[in-house]
Design an enzyme around this catalytic site. Structure first.
Site, mmCIF file in Angstrom:
data_model
loop_
_atom_site.group_PDB
_atom_site.id
_atom_site.type_symbol
_atom_site.label_atom_id
_atom_site.label_comp_id
_atom_site.label_asym_id
_atom_site.label_seq_id
_atom_site.Cartn_x
_atom_site.Cartn_y
_atom_site.Cartn_z
ATOM 1 N N GLY A 262 0.838 -1.200 0.000
ATOM 2 C CA GLY A 262 0.000 0.000 0.000
ATOM 3 C C GLY A 262 0.865 1.239 0.000
ATOM 4 O O GLY A 262 2.075 1.164 0.277
ATOM 5 N N GLN B 270 2.712 9.963 1.877
ATOM 6 C CA GLN B 270 4.067 9.400 1.984
ATOM 7 C C GLN B 270 4.992 9.867 0.859
ATOM 8 O O GLN B 270 6.202 9.761 0.971
ATOM 9 C CB GLN B 270 4.008 7.866 1.998
ATOM 10 C CG GLN B 270 3.356 7.300 3.253
ATOM 11 C CD GLN B 270 3.214 5.803 3.169
ATOM 12 O OE1 GLN B 270 2.274 5.300 2.569
ATOM 13 N NE2 GLN B 270 4.136 5.078 3.760
ATOM 14 N N CYS C 34 5.748 -0.330 7.582
ATOM 15 C CA CYS C 34 5.440 0.928 6.889
ATOM 16 C C CYS C 34 6.654 1.331 6.073
ATOM 17 O O CYS C 34 7.788 1.301 6.572
ATOM 18 C CB CYS C 34 5.106 2.015 7.910
ATOM 19 S SG CYS C 34 4.684 3.589 7.156
ATOM 20 N N LEU C 35 6.410 1.741 4.838
ATOM 21 C CA LEU C 35 7.522 2.142 3.970
ATOM 22 C C LEU C 35 8.172 3.435 4.472
ATOM 23 O O LEU C 35 9.303 3.733 4.093
ATOM 24 C CB LEU C 35 7.035 2.297 2.523
ATOM 25 C CG LEU C 35 6.476 1.000 1.905
ATOM 26 C CD1 LEU C 35 5.896 1.263 0.527
ATOM 27 C CD2 LEU C 35 7.538 -0.097 1.843
ATOM 28 N N HIS D 183 -4.580 1.405 7.657
ATOM 29 C CA HIS D 183 -3.220 1.952 7.794
ATOM 30 C C HIS D 183 -3.033 3.134 6.830
ATOM 31 O O HIS D 183 -2.516 4.188 7.215
ATOM 32 C CB HIS D 183 -2.226 0.815 7.511
ATOM 33 C CG HIS D 183 -0.783 1.195 7.503
ATOM 34 N ND1 HIS D 183 0.136 0.713 8.410
ATOM 35 C CD2 HIS D 183 -0.066 1.991 6.659
ATOM 36 C CE1 HIS D 183 1.331 1.205 8.140
ATOM 37 N NE2 HIS D 183 1.235 1.989 7.074
ATOM 38 N N GLU D 184 -3.461 2.951 5.569
ATOM 39 C CA GLU D 184 -3.288 4.026 4.563
ATOM 40 C C GLU D 184 -4.185 5.218 4.877
ATOM 41 O O GLU D 184 -3.784 6.371 4.683
ATOM 42 C CB GLU D 184 -3.570 3.512 3.147
ATOM 43 C CG GLU D 184 -2.720 2.331 2.682
ATOM 44 C CD GLU D 184 -1.233 2.502 2.922
ATOM 45 O OE1 GLU D 184 -0.740 3.644 2.954
ATOM 46 O OE2 GLU D 184 -0.549 1.468 3.113
ATOM 47 N N HIS E 201 -2.588 7.431 7.325
ATOM 48 C CA HIS E 201 -1.592 8.341 6.724
ATOM 49 C C HIS E 201 -2.276 9.627 6.238
ATOM 50 O O HIS E 201 -1.732 10.717 6.388
ATOM 51 C CB HIS E 201 -0.895 7.678 5.531
ATOM 52 C CG HIS E 201 0.251 6.784 5.900
ATOM 53 N ND1 HIS E 201 1.338 7.216 6.632
ATOM 54 C CD2 HIS E 201 0.502 5.471 5.611
ATOM 55 C CE1 HIS E 201 2.197 6.213 6.785
ATOM 56 N NE2 HIS E 201 1.715 5.136 6.185
#
Ligand code: K1U
Ligand code: ZN
Length: 176
Positions: A46, A51, A92-93, A134-135, A138
């Site tokens: 994702g 981000q 998480c990236l 999660h997204e 963000h």
């Protein structure tokens, strides 16, 4: 298409609340395509526009191993969530190398728009439910470690500081 740089925690820009998308134009489609390429290349399952330092309500998700089920969600809204919760080990990236268990609703219903502005509804469970929540966090300026205890978050922040110092040391060594 292009690979976009991903902001890394604790970059203050990750705490920005994203704005609603109002124009469904070619620029939006290009950003979604670049985000998908960035997510696949990372690799991740994702990515939120936040981000990549674009503060609009746009996320891309593909939880398949084959990378053949890309979901692009514009202006996603949580319309239902289960009482039942499940823990999931999240990554998480924007926090490479950090993983921890987060407890979230196990089933969620999300309404969103596609890249042409058409309404879509998704019934989600398992990794898809985790990833969408999660997204969407963000887009609100939150990261998954915000769900952890103060003690765990402090420990992770210390680990990140140490990681960054090591990376800087390594870079200086390589540049010398
Ligand atoms: O938002 C992000 O930074 C993407 C993140 C999404 C996510 C994963 C797991 C639980 C919750 C949210 C990631 O993709 S982290 C990388 C990852 O989980 C992964 C990477 C390669 C293959 C499979 C998973
Ligand atoms: Zn993330």
């Amino acid at each position: 298409m292009a690979i976009l740089p991903i902001l890394r925690y604790p970059d203050a820009r990750l705490a920005t609340r994203a704005a609603e998308v109002t124009e469904f134009n070619d620029e939006l489609k290009k950003l979604a395509a670049d985000m998908a390429e960035t997510m696949y290349e990372a690799p991740g399952v994702g990515l939120a526009a936040t981000q990549v330092d674009r503060h609009i309500r746009l996320i891309v998700i593909d939880i398949t191993e084959e990378k053949n089920d890309l979901k692009v969600l514009v202006n996603p809204k949580l319309v239902a969530s289960s009482e039942e919760t499940k823990p999931w080990e999240e990554g998480c990236l924007s926090l490479p190398g950090i993983y921890d268990k987060v407890e979230r609703p196990a089933f969620v219903t999300v309404q969103a728009q596609d890249l042409d502005g058409k309404e879509i509804t998704l019934e989600c469970e398992g990794l898809l439910a985790v990833c969408i929540q999660h997204e969407m966090d963000h887009l609100e300026g939150h990261v998954f470690i915000d769900h952890l205890s103060r003690f765990k978050k402090d420990r992770i922040c210390k680990k990140i500081k140490k990681q960054r110092l090591e990376e800087e040391k390594q870079k200086k060594y390589e540049d010398a």
